[in-house]
Design a protein around this motif. Structure first.
Motif, mmCIF file in Angstrom:
data_model
loop_
_atom_site.group_PDB
_atom_site.id
_atom_site.type_symbol
_atom_site.label_atom_id
_atom_site.label_comp_id
_atom_site.label_asym_id
_atom_site.label_seq_id
_atom_site.Cartn_x
_atom_site.Cartn_y
_atom_site.Cartn_z
ATOM 1 N N GLU A 117 -5.839 6.482 -1.709
ATOM 2 C CA GLU A 117 -5.976 5.382 -0.753
ATOM 3 C C GLU A 117 -6.502 4.118 -1.432
ATOM 4 O OE1 GLU A 117 -4.703 5.399 2.046
ATOM 5 O OE2 GLU A 117 -4.224 7.526 1.924
ATOM 6 N N HIS A 137 1.507 4.250 -2.928
ATOM 7 C CA HIS A 137 1.390 5.712 -2.776
ATOM 8 C C HIS A 137 2.595 6.400 -3.416
ATOM 9 C CE1 HIS A 137 -2.130 6.392 -0.383
ATOM 10 N NE2 HIS A 137 -1.715 5.754 0.689
ATOM 11 N N PHE A 153 -1.071 10.307 3.463
ATOM 12 C CA PHE A 153 -0.716 8.944 3.100
ATOM 13 C C PHE A 153 -0.393 8.045 4.270
ATOM 14 C CE2 PHE A 153 0.406 11.810 -0.298
ATOM 15 C CZ PHE A 153 -0.759 11.595 -0.984
ATOM 16 N N ALA A 154 -1.110 8.283 5.361
ATOM 17 C CA ALA A 154 -1.042 7.329 6.448
ATOM 18 C C ALA A 154 -1.762 6.074 5.997
ATOM 19 C CB ALA A 154 -1.731 7.913 7.665
ATOM 20 N N PHE A 155 -1.297 4.934 6.451
ATOM 21 C CA PHE A 155 -2.036 3.714 6.153
ATOM 22 C C PHE A 155 -3.373 3.758 6.871
ATOM 23 C CE2 PHE A 155 -3.297 -0.674 6.753
ATOM 24 C CZ PHE A 155 -3.273 -1.083 5.443
ATOM 25 N N HIS A 201 0.833 -1.203 0.000
ATOM 26 C CA HIS A 201 0.000 0.000 0.000
ATOM 27 C C HIS A 201 0.876 1.265 0.000
ATOM 28 C CE1 HIS A 201 -3.646 2.332 1.418
ATOM 29 N NE2 HIS A 201 -2.693 3.118 1.885
ATOM 30 N N GLU A 202 1.826 1.322 0.910
ATOM 31 C CA GLU A 202 2.657 2.532 1.009
ATOM 32 C C GLU A 202 3.562 2.680 -0.219
ATOM 33 O OE1 GLU A 202 2.127 4.896 3.124
ATOM 34 O OE2 GLU A 202 0.636 3.722 4.208
HETATM 35 ZN ZN LIG Z 1 -2.697 5.121 2.441
#
Ligand SMILES: [Zn+2]
Length: 679
Positions: free
Chosen positions: A229, A206, A663-665, A202-203
């Motif tokens: 997201e 981004h 862009f925090a998980f 995921h990261e």
């Molecule tokens: Zn994210």
């Protein structure tokens, strides 16, 4: 005799995360060997300290600020490790953590490069070296190639992970579990986000998406943050289907019906359980109710107009894409099912025959691979800013059509239906029929001779850049072709800007004339180049792709962008907003927000142009008009937390942005809710 270097490096890791290794039902499939491209990792000089893995794309820095400690680096080139596919998966070994992050990031990068037909590039550094203005604002001047992302496996003591677009870094946190009950996870045990395939993928996504479309981090529409997201989740989800053992295991368990609860459609198992949920953090097909019972999601056509929090909104898009995948898969296993059941389609009780499981798994892997590739390629067919889910659907449909004009397996129909079931529409088009969603093929308007000249120029770019494999050289050479005295900027200016407004119509850019005319419209005047409004060439990407039927397609994708400052007249009592036609201003000339007052936005427009190098034609122009009043008002309302698009929902974008960094998980707001849930 010299032995050539190997093509791949084999590294052991978790398919999901450590939590599945302690569950009897999944432990035997949770450990696998990632096969990543072989590269020479940074050599260490004899006698000096070993260094962390540093390759072409990544640099792992295992410093833990909370303890002030550097963890010992793993030497992935150690012959003993090479001979046993790296370190064995282990929660307590930080060197394995480094290996896991490296393996999953490299796998994700590989999937993008296969789909895009070019090398992945990180977002370039912007504005470095330029002096700050008194307000600390930097000029937006592209500056510098970023060879490697810096990756910190133990960066924070937090139930979160981040992509930091300014530092070009991935930060992974770790934390003590606080589960809803002890059967789910041992309370107080440490959970490392850097051991989760899903969080790493995921990261990484981004970061790759930011490298492709840097304006997508601007929250100009409820969909833009949600898209970032959702897309990151989509990539993580579909990578699950590339792990054959997990896939077969889950196919056997669900008897081939992937609409039933299964771990392939779920993200971040351990993270979810450790933060108070009954199951994974996110699930594309269902969720646990307050009673702890899992139920499938029923798509609601109101979702798109009512759900605004960006992670929740993103899950609408994830659900739509996964739904499309399931429909296609279901259709493609029908024949296998008929053969296996003597035509009834009804499976006998008991375990499925392993051959049937294999056949179904093969189909699921094939379809998932196709869907992942389409979803990634679609990014090349999306506008360079202000992306909406509808834009993305049009990108998906067009990208797929551009590769394969026949849709024998109904992929495009499946996508459109799944989006429609959630109320996602594409504004400005007649209907949700495929032919209306497709971007216009070979848009006319420009003189054919001009397009051919430009195509010829782009072919030269390809001849000079296409053979390069060094990412910094690709970057530098491409820049030369954009800026140089005979570069793309000059080509466009000499031939197109004078083309009686046709170029504006095609690209959505504005070229109103002299300095006064430009500034009146809020556009910067370019003294040295256009002698008209300035514009930026964002990307020039070469794509060398193989279509499903085996043809090779040579394309160049160019993005153009402009920005202007827009002032609004706002009547709070009536809740009306209109564009102040006399209030346009050149964005870089904004002195301060205070002087200008709050009622303005920086508005972007531009387009993505896709050229075919074999036929020297312009295949598509995907634009966002810089003069679109309705879009201006929509963005203003969104940025100022006003009622949006006549829906009933109120939300405050600024308040949401302040809750967590970009862009925090995990969104901290959602985390709180999850944390309370179940106690
Ligand atoms: Zn994210």
């Amino acid at each position: 005799m010299t032995i050539p270097p190997p093509a791949i490096r084999r590294l052991r890791g978790y398919a999901s995360d450590p939590s599945l290794s302690i569950s009897l039902s999944t432990m035997q499939v949770n450990e696998l060997v990632y096969q990543v491209k072989w590269e020479q990792l940074e050599e260490r000089s004899k006698g000096s300290h070993a260094t962390w893995p540093q390759g072409e794309y990544l640099e792992i820095v295992d410093y833990d600020p909370a303890t002030g400690k550097f963890y010992c680096p793993v030497d992935l080139d150690d012959p003993h490790l090479l001979a046993q596919d790296g370190l064995a998966p282990s929660v307590s070994n930080p060197q394995f953590h480094q290996q896991m992050v490296y393996a999953v990031m490299m796998t994700t990068i590989k999937n993008f490069e296969r789909a895009l037909g070019r090398k992945v590039q990180w977002a370039e550094l912007i504005g470095r070296g330029k002096p700050k203005t008194s307000k600390g604002k930097r000029d937006e001047v592209p500056f510098g190639f970023v060879p490697r992302l810096r990756v910190y496996p133990h960066a924070l003591r937090q139930a979160n992970a981040f992509y930091d677009p300014t530092k070009k870094a991935l930060l992974f946190g770790y934390f003590a579990a606080a589960p809803a009950n002890v059967q789910l996870q041992l309370p107080g045990s440490t959970v490392f986000t850097c051991l989760s395939h899903d969080i790493i993928a995921h990261e990484t996504t981004h970061a790759i998406l930011d490298g492709m479309h840097r304006r997508y981090i601007l929250a100009t529409h409820p969909d833009t943050r949600a898209f970032h997201e959702a897309f990151a989740d989509i990539v993580a989800l579909f990578q699950h289907f590339t792990f054959p053992d997990v896939l077969k295991h889950q196919i056997a368990k669900t008897r081939g019906d992937l609409r039933r609860q299964n771990i392939l459609g779920q993200l971040a198992q351990q993270f979810g359980k450790a933060t108070g949920s009954y199951g994974s953090l996110r699930d594309a097909i269902g969720s646990y109710g307050d009673d702890g019972v899992w139920k499938p999601h029923i798509p609601n056509p109101d979702d798109y107009s009512t759900v605004m929090e960006f992670h929740a909104r993103g899950s609408i898009l994830v659900g739509a894409v996964f739904d499309a995948f399931l429909s296609i898969y279901q259709r493609r296993i029908e024949r296998t099912m008929r053969i296996a059941t003597g035509g009834t389609g009804l499976l006998p009780d008991g375990e499925l025959h392993p051959d049937l499981v294999d056949a179904m798994a093969e189909t699921a892997a094939k379809v998932a691979g196709d869907v992942l590739r389409i979803c990634i390629r679609a990014l090349d067919y999306c506008p360079p800013m202000d992306i909406t889910f509808g834009d993305y659907l049009r990108g998906i449909v067009t990208a797929d059509f551009d590769m394969e004009s026949e849709d024998i397996h109904g992929y495009r129909v499946a996508f459109v239906e799944a989006f429609q079931r959630r109320g996602i529409s594409a504004p400005g088009i007649k209907s949700m029929a495929i032919e209306d969603l497709l971007h216009e093929l070979n848009p006319r308007g420009l003189q054919p001779g001009l397009v051919e000249q430009l195509g010829n120029f782009l072919r030269t770019v390809k001849e000079n850049v296409g053979y390069l494999t060094d990412r910094s050289k690709i970057y530098e050479r491409t820049k030369d072709f954009i800026r140089g005295s005979t570069g793309l900027h000059k080509q466009l200016e000499a031939k197109f800007l004078s083309d009686e407004g046709k170029f504006s119509e095609l690209t959505g850019l504005m070229f109103p004339g002299d300095k006064a005319a430009c500034e009146k419209q809020g556009l910067e005047y370019a003294y040295l180049t256009t002698k008209n409004a300035s514009y930026a060439i964002g990307n020039v990407w070469l794509a060398n792709r193989v279509t499903p039927s085996g043809n090779i397609v040579n394309q160049v994708i160019v993005t153009l962008a402009q920005k202007r400052g827009v002032q609004f007249k706002v009547d709070d009592k009536e809740d009306t907003v209109s564009v102040d036609e006399k209030g346009f201003f050149v964005p870089d000339k904004v002195i301060t927000r205070d002087k200008r007052g709050p009622n303005h936005i920086i508005f972007g427009g531009g387009c993505t142009l896709i050229f075919d190098l074999d036929t020297l034609t312009l295949r598509y122009a995907v634009k966002k008009d810089i003069d679109d009043r309705a879009r201006m008002i929509r963005q203003f309302r969104y940025e100022h937390g006003m009622q949006f698009d006549d829906s009933e929902t109120y939300f405050d974008n600024r308040a949401m942005n302040s809750l967590s960094g970009p862009f925090a998980f995990m969104h901290s707001h959602a985390l709180q809710k999850k944390g309370n849930h179940g106690h």
